[in-house]
Write a protein that holds these residues in place. Structure first.
Motif, PDB file in Angstrom:
ATOM      1  N   UNK A  72       0.770  -1.380   0.145  1.00 47.52           N
ATOM      2  CA  UNK A  72       0.143  -0.024   0.228  1.00 47.52           C
ATOM      3  C   UNK A  72       0.884   1.267  -0.050  1.00 47.52           C
ATOM      4  N   UNK A  73       0.636   2.030  -1.020  1.00 47.46           N
ATOM      5  CA  UNK A  73       1.546   3.288  -1.321  1.00 47.46           C
ATOM      6  C   UNK A  73       2.759   3.025  -1.400  1.00 47.46           C
ATOM      7  N   UNK A  74       3.300   1.788  -1.824  1.00 42.85           N
ATOM      8  CA  UNK A  74       4.747   1.694  -1.883  1.00 42.85           C
ATOM      9  C   UNK A  74       5.102   2.150  -3.175  1.00 42.85           C
ATOM     10  N   UNK A  75       6.660   2.711  -3.392  1.00 43.56           N
ATOM     11  CA  UNK A  75       6.868   3.378  -4.734  1.00 43.56           C
ATOM     12  C   UNK A  75       8.051   2.381  -5.159  1.00 43.56           C
ATOM     13  N   UNK A  76       8.414   1.480  -4.439  1.00 47.60           N
ATOM     14  CA  UNK A  76       9.153   0.223  -4.821  1.00 47.60           C
ATOM     15  C   UNK A  76       8.561  -0.883  -4.246  1.00 47.60           C
ATOM     16  N   UNK A  77       8.646  -2.186  -5.092  1.00 47.85           N
ATOM     17  CA  UNK A  77       8.133  -3.486  -4.621  1.00 47.85           C
ATOM     18  C   UNK A  77       9.256  -4.349  -4.788  1.00 47.85           C
ATOM     19  N   UNK A  78       9.809  -4.920  -3.864  1.00 48.46           N
ATOM     20  CA  UNK A  78      11.062  -5.819  -4.103  1.00 48.46           C
ATOM     21  C   UNK A  78      10.603  -7.103  -3.867  1.00 48.46           C
TER      22      UNK A  78
END
Length: 311
Positions: A72-78
Motif C-alpha cells: 500500500x502506497x509503495x513506490x518500490x516493490x522488491x
C-alpha cells in the motif's frame, strides 16, 4: 554494514518516496529487508510464513499480514520470492501491485528463467508500473554482509532511481541494458559455473575418500593450488561433514541448473557440463537429501561408487 540513502524514488511525498514493499523474508530476503530498513527506508515486509514475518518484526522491521498492506502506497516493490509463480501470485492474485503507487518500480531479485522474467515485465508494464530484472549472487553470506553482486536490466531511468537501493544491498552493481531478462541470463551464466564447480569439487573429494586418502589433507592441498575455486574453498569442508548447517539447499541447484539449461535451450547453446552437474543434484535430491546443504551433492558420488550403500 548499513548505508543511508536519500529518498529519490517516485513522484509522491517524501514519506512515500521511501516506502518499500518487500516480499520474501527467507534466509536471504530477511537480511536484505533489514539492511534497507536500517538505511532509512520505510520497509513493509511480507512473507506467507508467519515465523518469517515475526523474525522481521523482532529485527525491528514492519511486517504485514497481507500483500496489499505491504504494498500500500509503495513506490518500490522488491520480490525475493521462491520462483516466478510466487511473483505472479504476490503481484496479481494477491493484488499487491494494484495497491502500489502508479509509477511504482517492481524489482525482481529472485533467480528465475529469463523468458519468464521478460513475460512478467510485460505484465507489470501493462499496469503502468515499471520493472527491473535484478537477480543477485553471493548467497546468505552476501545478504548478511550487504556484499551481494547485483545484475540489473530494465529501463535506465528506473535503474538510476534505484541505484542507491542496490548499493545498500550489494558491493557490486552491474547494469546489463534495457531488456528485462538480460540480467537473468547473466545470473544463469553465474549459476552454471557455480553448479559445475560444486559438482567437480564433490567428484574430486569423493575420489580422495574412495582411495583412502586423508580428505582433510587433500582438501588443504587442492584449496591452495591451481585446482582451487571459490566453491571448493567455501563448500569443501562442509562436504566432509556428515550433516552440515544448510546455507543453500541441494534443491536450489536443482532449480537453478534447470534454469541454466532452459536458458541454453532458448539460446541454442549446448551445455553438456551443466547438464551432467544437474543430474548429480537431481540424484542427491532423489535420495531424499533435497533440503540438505548443497555441499551434500557429494552423496550422489558416494552412492554411485558404493552401489546402494552410502559409505
Amino acid at each position: 554494514m548499513h548505508r543511508s540513502i536519500e529518498p529519490t524514488i517516485g513522484k509522491a511525498d517524501q514519506q512515500q518516496q521511501r516506502t518499500i514493499g518487500f516480499f520474501g523474508l527467507g534466509s536471504m530476503g530477511l537480511p536484505m529487508a533489514f539492511h534497507l530498513a536500517s538505511s532509512g527506508c520505510v520497509v513493509r515486509g511480507f512473507d506467507i510464513n508467519e515465523i518469517a514475518r515475526s523474525r522481521f518484526t523482532e529485527a525491528g522491521g514492519e511486517s504485514c499480514v497481507t500483500a496489499v498492506e505491504a504494498a500500500s502506497g509503495a513506490t518500490v516493490i522488491v520480490l525475493m520470492v521462491v520462483n516466478i509463480k510466487q511473483a505472479y501470485e504476490v503481484l496479481f492474485d494477491a493484488a499487491a501491485l494494484s495497491s502500489s503507487v502508479e509509477d511504482c518500480i517492481v524489482i525482481l531479485m529472485s533467480t528465475c528463467p529469463p523468458g519468464d522474467v521478460e513475460a512478467l515485465a510485460k505484465s507489470v508494464h501493462a499496469t503502468g508500473r515499471r520493472f527491473l530484472d535484478a537477480p543477485v549472487s553471493g548467497g546468505v553470506a552476501g545478504a548478511l554482509k550487504a556484499s551481494l553482486s547485483i545484475m540489473v536490466a530494465g529501463e535506465k531511468q528506473a535503474f538510476d532511481q534505484c541505484h542507491e537501493f542496490f548499493n545498500v544491498l550489494g558491493s557490486k552493481v552491474y547494469y546489463l541494458g534495457e531488456q528485462p531478462g538480460n540480467a537473468s541470463v547473466a545470473k544463469a551464466v553465474n549459476q552454471l559455473l557455480c553448479g559445475v564447480h560444486l559438482a567437480a569439487a564433490a567428484e574430486a573429494l569423493s575420489l580422495a575418500e574412495r582411495a583412502g586418502l586423508d580428505t582433510e589433507t587433500v582438501l588443504e592441498i587442492v584449496s591452495g593450488s591451481a585446482a582451487a575455486s571459490w566453491m571448493l574453498t567455501d563448500r569443501g569442508k562442509r562436504m566432509l561433514d556428515t550433516d552440515p548447517e544448510v546455507t543453500s539447499a541441494v534443491d536450489i541447484f536443482v532449480k537453478d541448473l534447470g534454469i541454466v539449461l532452459s536458458a541454453g535451450s532458448s539460446a541454442k547453446a549446448a551445455l553438456p557440463l551443466a547438464s551432467i552437474a544437474h543430474q548429480f543434484f537431481l540424484a542427491t535430491s532423489g535420495q531424499g537429501a533435497g533440503a540438505a546443504d548443497d555441499s551434500q551433492v557429494i552423496r550422489a558420488y558416494r552412492r554411485m561408487s558404493s552401489g546402494n550403500r552410502e559409505e
